[in-house]
Scaffold this motif. Structure first.
Motif, PDB file in Angstrom:
ATOM      1  N   THR A  23      -3.441  18.563   2.460  1.00 56.04           N
ATOM      2  CA  THR A  23      -4.797  18.088   2.739  1.00 56.04           C
ATOM      3  C   THR A  23      -5.782  19.237   2.633  1.00 56.04           C
ATOM      4  O   THR A  23      -5.427  20.418   2.787  1.00 56.04           O
ATOM      5  CB  THR A  23      -4.885  17.487   4.153  1.00 56.04           C
ATOM      6  N   THR A  24      -7.005  18.898   2.369  1.00 58.28           N
ATOM      7  CA  THR A  24      -8.058  19.916   2.285  1.00 58.28           C
ATOM      8  C   THR A  24      -8.171  20.665   3.607  1.00 58.28           C
ATOM      9  O   THR A  24      -8.381  21.883   3.632  1.00 58.28           O
ATOM     10  CB  THR A  24      -9.405  19.258   1.949  1.00 58.28           C
ATOM     11  N   ARG A  25      -7.982  19.945   4.682  1.00 61.52           N
ATOM     12  CA  ARG A  25      -8.097  20.569   6.007  1.00 61.52           C
ATOM     13  C   ARG A  25      -7.044  21.659   6.196  1.00 61.52           C
ATOM     14  O   ARG A  25      -7.354  22.743   6.709  1.00 61.52           O
ATOM     15  CB  ARG A  25      -7.948  19.499   7.083  1.00 61.52           C
ATOM     16  N   LEU A  26      -5.807  21.387   5.777  1.00 60.64           N
ATOM     17  CA  LEU A  26      -4.753  22.390   5.914  1.00 60.64           C
ATOM     18  C   LEU A  26      -5.028  23.587   5.013  1.00 60.64           C
ATOM     19  O   LEU A  26      -4.866  24.749   5.426  1.00 60.64           O
ATOM     20  CB  LEU A  26      -3.391  21.775   5.564  1.00 60.64           C
TER      21      LEU A  26
ATOM     22  N   CYS B 163       7.041  21.973   0.934  1.00 62.63           N
ATOM     23  CA  CYS B 163       5.979  20.995   0.648  1.00 62.63           C
ATOM     24  C   CYS B 163       6.312  20.324  -0.674  1.00 62.63           C
ATOM     25  O   CYS B 163       7.068  20.854  -1.484  1.00 62.63           O
ATOM     26  CB  CYS B 163       4.604  21.665   0.595  1.00 62.63           C
ATOM     27  N   LEU B 164       5.771  19.131  -0.881  1.00 58.65           N
ATOM     28  CA  LEU B 164       6.006  18.402  -2.119  1.00 58.65           C
ATOM     29  C   LEU B 164       4.937  18.746  -3.145  1.00 58.65           C
ATOM     30  O   LEU B 164       3.793  19.070  -2.795  1.00 58.65           O
ATOM     31  CB  LEU B 164       6.016  16.897  -1.850  1.00 58.65           C
ATOM     32  N   LEU B 165       5.316  18.681  -4.411  1.00 56.86           N
ATOM     33  CA  LEU B 165       4.381  18.932  -5.513  1.00 56.86           C
ATOM     34  C   LEU B 165       4.028  17.616  -6.188  1.00 56.86           C
ATOM     35  O   LEU B 165       4.861  16.693  -6.253  1.00 56.86           O
ATOM     36  CB  LEU B 165       5.006  19.886  -6.533  1.00 56.86           C
ATOM     37  N   ASP B 166       2.817  17.537  -6.706  1.00 57.68           N
ATOM     38  CA  ASP B 166       2.420  16.327  -7.436  1.00 57.68           C
ATOM     39  C   ASP B 166       2.878  16.430  -8.890  1.00 57.68           C
ATOM     40  O   ASP B 166       3.576  17.383  -9.278  1.00 57.68           O
ATOM     41  CB  ASP B 166       0.907  16.104  -7.333  1.00 57.68           C
ATOM     42  N   GLY B 167       2.494  15.471  -9.702  1.00 56.01           N
ATOM     43  CA  GLY B 167       2.917  15.441 -11.100  1.00 56.01           C
ATOM     44  C   GLY B 167       2.450  16.622 -11.914  1.00 56.01           C
ATOM     45  O   GLY B 167       3.047  16.953 -12.949  1.00 56.01           O
ATOM     46  N   ASP B 168       1.401  17.277 -11.458  1.00 50.62           N
ATOM     47  CA  ASP B 168       0.884  18.450 -12.165  1.00 50.62           C
ATOM     48  C   ASP B 168       1.439  19.754 -11.598  1.00 50.62           C
ATOM     49  O   ASP B 168       1.011  20.844 -12.002  1.00 50.62           O
ATOM     50  CB  ASP B 168      -0.652  18.476 -12.069  1.00 50.62           C
TER      51      ASP B 168
ATOM     52  N   MET C 271       0.849  -1.203   0.000  1.00 54.12           N
ATOM     53  CA  MET C 271       0.000   0.000   0.000  1.00 54.12           C
ATOM     54  C   MET C 271       0.880   1.246   0.000  1.00 54.12           C
ATOM     55  O   MET C 271       1.831   1.362   0.766  1.00 54.12           O
ATOM     56  CB  MET C 271      -0.905  -0.002   1.245  1.00 54.12           C
ATOM     57  N   LYS C 272       0.581   2.153  -0.899  1.00 56.23           N
ATOM     58  CA  LYS C 272       1.371   3.377  -1.026  1.00 56.23           C
ATOM     59  C   LYS C 272       1.136   4.292   0.169  1.00 56.23           C
ATOM     60  O   LYS C 272       0.006   4.525   0.578  1.00 56.23           O
ATOM     61  CB  LYS C 272       0.989   4.096  -2.320  1.00 56.23           C
ATOM     62  N   ARG C 273       2.243   4.786   0.728  1.00 52.63           N
ATOM     63  CA  ARG C 273       2.147   5.677   1.886  1.00 52.63           C
ATOM     64  C   ARG C 273       1.608   7.041   1.457  1.00 52.63           C
ATOM     65  O   ARG C 273       2.064   7.636   0.481  1.00 52.63           O
ATOM     66  CB  ARG C 273       3.525   5.850   2.524  1.00 52.63           C
ATOM     67  N   ARG C 274       0.623   7.535   2.197  1.00 51.89           N
ATOM     68  CA  ARG C 274       0.082   8.867   1.910  1.00 51.89           C
ATOM     69  C   ARG C 274       1.065   9.924   2.383  1.00 51.89           C
ATOM     70  O   ARG C 274       1.572   9.865   3.509  1.00 51.89           O
ATOM     71  CB  ARG C 274      -1.265   9.061   2.625  1.00 51.89           C
ATOM     72  N   THR C 275       1.387  10.842   1.497  1.00 47.57           N
ATOM     73  CA  THR C 275       2.321  11.905   1.869  1.00 47.57           C
ATOM     74  C   THR C 275       1.682  12.809   2.921  1.00 47.57           C
ATOM     75  O   THR C 275       0.598  13.351   2.702  1.00 47.57           O
ATOM     76  CB  THR C 275       2.706  12.747   0.643  1.00 47.57           C
ATOM     77  N   PRO C 276       2.311  12.982   4.061  1.00 47.10           N
ATOM     78  CA  PRO C 276       1.724  13.818   5.110  1.00 47.10           C
ATOM     79  C   PRO C 276       1.857  15.303   4.784  1.00 47.10           C
ATOM     80  O   PRO C 276       2.611  15.700   3.885  1.00 47.10           O
ATOM     81  CB  PRO C 276       2.564  13.452   6.336  1.00 47.10           C
ATOM     82  N   ASN C 277       1.115  16.100   5.526  1.00 46.60           N
ATOM     83  CA  ASN C 277       1.237  17.546   5.391  1.00 46.60           C
ATOM     84  C   ASN C 277       2.617  18.005   5.841  1.00 46.60           C
ATOM     85  O   ASN C 277       3.245  17.381   6.697  1.00 46.60           O
ATOM     86  CB  ASN C 277       0.184  18.254   6.262  1.00 46.60           C
ATOM     87  N   PRO C 278       3.090  19.110   5.276  1.00 47.77           N
ATOM     88  CA  PRO C 278       4.325  19.685   5.811  1.00 47.77           C
ATOM     89  C   PRO C 278       4.091  20.188   7.232  1.00 47.77           C
ATOM     90  O   PRO C 278       2.945  20.421   7.647  1.00 47.77           O
ATOM     91  CB  PRO C 278       4.613  20.853   4.847  1.00 47.77           C
ATOM     92  N   ILE C 279       5.168  20.358   7.967  1.00 44.94           N
ATOM     93  CA  ILE C 279       5.072  20.847   9.339  1.00 44.94           C
ATOM     94  C   ILE C 279       4.976  22.372   9.305  1.00 44.94           C
ATOM     95  O   ILE C 279       5.983  23.073   9.208  1.00 44.94           O
ATOM     96  CB  ILE C 279       6.288  20.405  10.171  1.00 44.94           C
TER      97      ILE C 279
END
Length: 305
Positions: free
Chosen positions: A287-290, A276-281, A1-9
């Motif tokens: 997260t939406t919450r952050l 923070c990390l960027l996705d392929g786009d 299972m792929k690990r979900r990237t956490p939010n930055p601190i």
């Protein structure tokens, strides 16, 4: 299972986004101590000048100061500034301000290392804070920052010495009441102390940010991470609107550096940037919450009237 990237601190305190409050407080105390010592010495130097009352009605005073004594007095002022501001040392090879630059740089590096360790398994497995701070690039960066700070303090000391010498010289030439001169000297030194504290805040937060950007760039190059800088504004009443408007947006380190080179943006700025990390786009992985929390913080911000 792929690990979900956490939010930055993301820093939790709106009033201390950089996390440098403790360093800045200790720096302010040290500046206060040094300028109090400087003021006492300057007033003692001035108080040793012989004075004679010429005419009580006119209030003019004759200062018994020869050209040779004036030269010696200027030398004493220079020595006082050298001791308290320009070259005061805590040990044989350490300029008094260098400690604060070093602490801020290490704190910024530690923040980025902790954040990237949280975001990237590759980074966590291969890089530690101890390795970073012992590396030659890190030591060179801190050394350059310390030299720049040293040049500032020596420049300020020269400006203060010139100002004090002018005040005393004019007082002697005009026969000004010594009590008035003491007040004027104290006021000029208080202004210089305020400028010193403003520089301290700027230099500490700037040193921290520079350290974060440098480690972010190093991680990008070494591990191929697609990193952006998530802007976290202090959102204080005194925050400039064009700083607050960046809250929650992402930039490259090059864009952030360019921003701080313009309009005096680095001065008295309490904002920070969090990796923070960027996705392929090319979109930030948050997260939406952050995202909602940061949007709410910006919406609630009110500038000073």
């Amino acid at each position: 299972m792929k690990r979900r990237t956490p939010n930055p601190i993301v820093p939790g305190s709106i009033t201390d986004r950089t996390g440098t409050f403790s360093i800045r407080r200790r720096a302010a105390r040290e500046i206060e101590r040094r300028f109090e010592g400087l003021k006492a010495q300057v007033l003692e130097i001035f108080g040793r000048i012989r004075t004679y009352s010429l005419n009580e009605a006119s209030g003019r005073v004759l200062y018994g100061l020869t050209a040779e004594e004036l030269t010696a007095l200027n030398g004493e002022l220079q020595a006082a500034l050298d001791y308290w501001v320009a070259t005061g040392r805590q040990s044989a090879n350490s300029f008094w301000w260098s400690t604060f630059v070093s602490e801020a740089s290490q704190l910024g590096t530690a923040q980025t290392a902790a954040n990237l360790t949280n975001l990237s398994e590759a980074y966590a497995a291969a890089r530690s804070l101890a390795q970073i701070v012992m590396s030659e690039p890190y030591r060179n960066r801190v050394g350059i920052a310390q030299v720049k700070s040293y040049e500032h303090w020596t420049g300020q000391a020269a400006a203060v010495k010139s100002d004090l010498a002018q005040v005393i010289g004019s007082a002697v030439a005009d026969g000004r009441n010594p009590k008035e001169v003491v007040t004027l000297l104290s006021e000029r030194l208080d202004v210089s102390r305020s400028k010193a504290k403003a520089f301290a805040q700027t230099d500490i937060t700037d040193s921290l940010r520079q350290a974060r950007w440098a480690e972010s760039d190093a991680a990008t190059e070494e591990f191929g991470l697609n990193i952006a800088e998530l802007w976290t504004s202090a959102l204080l009443p005194t925050t400039r609107p064009w700083h607050a408007s960046r809250h929650g947006r992402v930039y490259t380190t090059a864009q952030v550096r360019e921003f701080y080179e313009q309009r005096g943006n680095r001065y008295q700025c309490h904002c920070s940037q969090t990796e923070c990390l960027l996705d392929g786009d090319g979109k930030p992985i948050l997260t939406t919450r952050l995202k909602q929390a940061m949007a709410k913080e910006k919406e609630d911000w009110r500038p000073a009237a």
